[in-house]
Write an enzyme that holds these catalytic residues in place. Structure first.
Site, mmCIF file in Angstrom:
data_model
loop_
_atom_site.group_PDB
_atom_site.id
_atom_site.type_symbol
_atom_site.label_atom_id
_atom_site.label_comp_id
_atom_site.label_asym_id
_atom_site.label_seq_id
_atom_site.Cartn_x
_atom_site.Cartn_y
_atom_site.Cartn_z
ATOM 1 N N ARG A 102 0.733 -1.153 0.048
ATOM 2 C CA ARG A 102 0.020 -0.055 0.096
ATOM 3 C C ARG A 102 0.931 1.216 -0.128
ATOM 4 N NH1 ARG A 102 -1.943 -3.587 3.763
ATOM 5 N NH2 ARG A 102 -4.023 -4.327 3.693
ATOM 6 N N LYS A 137 -1.812 -2.543 7.970
ATOM 7 C CA LYS A 137 -2.523 -2.298 8.772
ATOM 8 C C LYS A 137 -2.649 -3.178 10.283
ATOM 9 C CE LYS A 137 -5.957 -0.597 5.262
ATOM 10 N NZ LYS A 137 -7.225 -0.812 4.648
ATOM 11 N N HIS A 159 -2.550 2.920 -5.870
ATOM 12 C CA HIS A 159 -3.236 1.620 -5.453
ATOM 13 C C HIS A 159 -3.634 0.855 -6.724
ATOM 14 C CE1 HIS A 159 -4.915 -0.260 -1.819
ATOM 15 N NE2 HIS A 159 -5.768 -0.630 -2.480
ATOM 16 N N ARG A 161 -1.117 -1.746 -7.114
ATOM 17 C CA ARG A 161 -1.356 -3.062 -6.117
ATOM 18 C C ARG A 161 -2.403 -3.974 -6.612
ATOM 19 N NH1 ARG A 161 -1.572 -4.530 -0.645
ATOM 20 N NH2 ARG A 161 -3.712 -4.759 0.335
ATOM 21 N N HIS A 165 -4.269 -8.879 3.533
ATOM 22 C CA HIS A 165 -5.436 -9.083 3.722
ATOM 23 C C HIS A 165 -5.867 -9.876 5.055
ATOM 24 C CE1 HIS A 165 -6.536 -7.952 -0.622
ATOM 25 N NE2 HIS A 165 -6.414 -7.017 -0.074
ATOM 26 N N TYR A 210 -10.039 -10.310 -7.108
ATOM 27 C CA TYR A 210 -9.214 -10.308 -8.461
ATOM 28 C C TYR A 210 -9.369 -11.505 -9.188
ATOM 29 C CZ TYR A 210 -7.014 -6.820 -5.534
ATOM 30 O OH TYR A 210 -6.491 -5.643 -4.808
#
Length: 331
Positions: A180, A204, A277, A280, A303, A312
């Protein structure tokens, strides 16, 4: 009683200072997600804005904020209806619902309310939009450093100077690792392991993950480090990527504008949304198209759930549909 709560969020990008009064429960909740849950500055700011908006609505519409135990699902539905009437997008409304869910879960754990009113609140449906990505031809142009602009195919995309090296390394890192934007600008030199051919990323929720990289990319990182120390007087010594003029840590807007500018100027892609992004998305889509295991892609992207990664696979299905329509005699 309403108290004045001042929340200061410091990062490399901004200093956010709230001056308006907040409900005391909201103030404690914000302190909790910052200090204990270690949520990002961006998330904390978004939560404060959403909760402030909700309590301001209660103050205006109900002649004062009810007690926490008196706030019910009808209050929340009324607020959400007003947002929808203002043409707020479903994605934005869902984000505000998420903030309220987290807040009321916290109040239940604290024993301030017996049950969260959010159990009777339904989120609006969001039409799933397939993530845009750059095709192989576009990314090969970046790798070859040759513009796709008509009539200027031999024009280099990146200049042969420190600025060009910085920009090229940004593209390479984003595409080769799928990290990210926030992870990119916070990447430190010590996170690069040349011996094991890996890069450690802090994602994150302060979750670390290890991403394998190629020798070519690591050599590019080493060349960049040598050049920035040679050409800049005092580059910031902790972070990997620095501003090519000041030597200071990069900020999100700089990277965003730079990536968008290159993608547009050199006609690398025709998609509408041109942002960091997208690289990514491109990383994940190219891996999926090449047959990579979906669980492995999930780990590489950082994730928390497989559902976020499965989008995806839809890109791959769309590609298969196009191939079928173009090639099958009965399509």
């Amino acid at each position: 009683m309403i108290v004045r709560f001042c929340i200061t969020l410091q990062s490399s990008n901004f200093l956010y200072l709230s001056k308006q009064p907040l409900h005391p429960a909201v103030a404690k909740f914000l302190s909790y997600i910052q200090l204990e849950k270690r949520y990002s500055d961006h998330t904390a700011v978004a939560y404060e804005q959403d909760l402030r908006q909700f309590f301001d609505y209660l103050q205006t519409q109900y002649d004062g904020v009810p007690e926490l135990t008196a706030i019910g699902h009808l209050h929340i539905r009324s607020w959400l209806a007003s947002l929808m009437a203002e043409k707020q997008q479903a994605r934005t409304v869902n984000r505000k619902i998420s903030a309220l869910k987290s807040f009321f879960k916290y109040t239940v754990r604290q024993g301030w309310v017996k049950q969260t009113p959010m159990v009777k609140v339904a989120a609006p449906k969001i039409s799933r939009r397939l993530p845009g990505f750059i095709d192989e031809k576009g990314m090969q142009a970046v790798e070859d450093n040759k513009s796709l602009r008509r009539g200027q195919e031999e024009t280099p995309i990146f200049a042969d100077d420190l600025e060009g090296d910085t920009h090229r390394l940004i593209f390479e890192l984003l595409y080769n690792t799928g990290i990210r934007l926030s992870e990119l600008i916070n990447l430190q030199e010590r996170n690069v392991d040349t011996g094991n051919l890996t890069i450690k990323v802090l994602g994150k929720g302060n979750k670390e993950r290890i991403i394998p990289v190629s020798r070519e990319l690591l050599q590019q990182v080493q060349d960049y480090n040598a050049r920035k120390r040679r050409e800049l007087e005092q580059p910031e010594g902790v972070v990997l990527l620095v501003h090519p003029k000041s030597g200071r840590k990069l900020y999100p807007k700089y990277v965003y504008n730079m990536v968008r500018g290159y993608l547009t100027e050199h006609q690398i892609t025709t998609i509408t949304r041109k942002s960091p992004h997208v690289l990514r998305h491109t990383f994940a889509t190219h891996l999926t198209n090449a047959g990579a295991d979906i669980n492995a892609i999930k780990e590489l992207l950082g994730h928390s759930s497989l559902a976020a990664t499965q989008v995806y696979t839809h890109n791959t299905i769309e590609k298969l549909k196009n191939v079928f329509k173009q090639a099958h005699p009965k399509a």
